[in-house]
Design a protein around this motif. Sequence first.
Motif, PDB file in Angstrom:
ATOM      1  N   SER A 116       5.127   2.663   7.998  1.00  0.00           N
ATOM      2  CA  SER A 116       4.600   1.802   8.887  1.00  0.00           C
ATOM      3  C   SER A 116       5.262   0.493   9.152  1.00  0.00           C
ATOM      4  O   SER A 116       5.054  -0.522   7.953  1.00  0.00           O
ATOM      5  CB  SER A 116       2.877   1.787   8.776  1.00  0.00           C
ATOM      6  N   ALA A 117       5.552   0.031  10.194  1.00  0.00           N
ATOM      7  CA  ALA A 117       6.368  -1.052  10.261  1.00  0.00           C
ATOM      8  C   ALA A 117       5.291  -2.168  10.236  1.00  0.00           C
ATOM      9  O   ALA A 117       5.683  -3.522   9.886  1.00  0.00           O
ATOM     10  CB  ALA A 117       6.992  -1.234  11.673  1.00  0.00           C
ATOM     11  N   ASP A 151       3.010  -6.888   7.624  1.00  0.00           N
ATOM     12  CA  ASP A 151       1.803  -7.721   6.952  1.00  0.00           C
ATOM     13  C   ASP A 151       2.198  -7.859   5.401  1.00  0.00           C
ATOM     14  O   ASP A 151       1.778  -8.872   4.714  1.00  0.00           O
ATOM     15  CB  ASP A 151       0.666  -6.723   6.937  1.00  0.00           C
ATOM     16  N   TYR A 152       2.677  -6.957   4.758  1.00  0.00           N
ATOM     17  CA  TYR A 152       2.893  -7.075   3.265  1.00  0.00           C
ATOM     18  C   TYR A 152       4.072  -8.303   2.963  1.00  0.00           C
ATOM     19  O   TYR A 152       3.748  -9.297   2.138  1.00  0.00           O
ATOM     20  CB  TYR A 152       3.531  -5.975   2.613  1.00  0.00           C
ATOM     21  N   ASP A 153       4.858  -8.262   3.987  1.00  0.00           N
ATOM     22  CA  ASP A 153       6.107  -9.415   3.858  1.00  0.00           C
ATOM     23  C   ASP A 153       5.270 -10.819   4.052  1.00  0.00           C
ATOM     24  O   ASP A 153       5.720 -11.536   3.360  1.00  0.00           O
ATOM     25  CB  ASP A 153       7.309  -9.148   4.889  1.00  0.00           C
ATOM     26  N   ALA A 154       4.633 -10.744   5.186  1.00  0.00           N
ATOM     27  CA  ALA A 154       3.822 -11.915   5.446  1.00  0.00           C
ATOM     28  C   ALA A 154       3.085 -12.604   4.134  1.00  0.00           C
ATOM     29  O   ALA A 154       3.034 -13.681   4.071  1.00  0.00           O
ATOM     30  CB  ALA A 154       2.970 -11.971   6.655  1.00  0.00           C
ATOM     31  N   ALA A 155       2.250 -11.513   3.667  1.00  0.00           N
ATOM     32  CA  ALA A 155       1.516 -11.807   2.583  1.00  0.00           C
ATOM     33  C   ALA A 155       2.208 -12.290   1.321  1.00  0.00           C
ATOM     34  O   ALA A 155       1.845 -13.134   0.606  1.00  0.00           O
ATOM     35  CB  ALA A 155       0.397 -10.600   2.174  1.00  0.00           C
ATOM     36  N   ASN A 162       0.799  -1.052  -0.024  1.00  0.00           N
ATOM     37  CA  ASN A 162       0.083  -0.044   0.041  1.00  0.00           C
ATOM     38  C   ASN A 162       0.959   0.923   0.045  1.00  0.00           C
ATOM     39  O   ASN A 162       1.868   1.301   0.752  1.00  0.00           O
ATOM     40  CB  ASN A 162      -0.996   0.168   1.290  1.00  0.00           C
ATOM     41  N   ALA A 163       0.678   2.280  -1.002  1.00  0.00           N
ATOM     42  CA  ALA A 163       1.599   3.369  -1.066  1.00  0.00           C
ATOM     43  C   ALA A 163       1.408   4.234   0.313  1.00  0.00           C
ATOM     44  O   ALA A 163       2.404   4.799   0.825  1.00  0.00           O
ATOM     45  CB  ALA A 163       0.883   4.306  -2.090  1.00  0.00           C
ATOM     46  N   ALA A 164       0.110   4.289   1.164  1.00  0.00           N
ATOM     47  CA  ALA A 164       0.069   4.831   2.274  1.00  0.00           C
ATOM     48  C   ALA A 164       0.844   4.287   3.403  1.00  0.00           C
ATOM     49  O   ALA A 164       1.502   5.194   4.144  1.00  0.00           O
ATOM     50  CB  ALA A 164      -1.441   5.022   2.852  1.00  0.00           C
TER      51      ALA A 164
END
Length: 104
Positions: free
Chosen positions: A63-64, A69-73, A55-57
């Motif tokens: 945001s850590a 969350d991105y790394d896990a996904a 997410n760009a935001a």
Amino acid sequence: MKKLPNDRPSRRSRMPALLIASALALALSSCDRARPAIGSPPAADLRLEPEPQLNAAAIEADSAAALDDYDAAHAAWGRRGWQAVSRIKGWLCDAGLVKDGCAP
């Protein structure tokens, strides 16, 4: 010179009949064999799953939690992709279409 009814056919006139008979015998003998049903691999494994996007935001906010969350996904997406590849490879091995890398 007129042919008599008892004359034997020449070798040249028998050759096409022999070729046709042998081709027919070959075709019929290959039809008797049972062919394995190949089917198709699981349809879910053939669908492309889009790669998760960050997410760009979350980038702007640094945001850590969002990055975690991105790394896990992203890791889960990669594992699902390799599991699908493994299932397709198993299907290819079972169908006899691939020999290398198949379990004995």
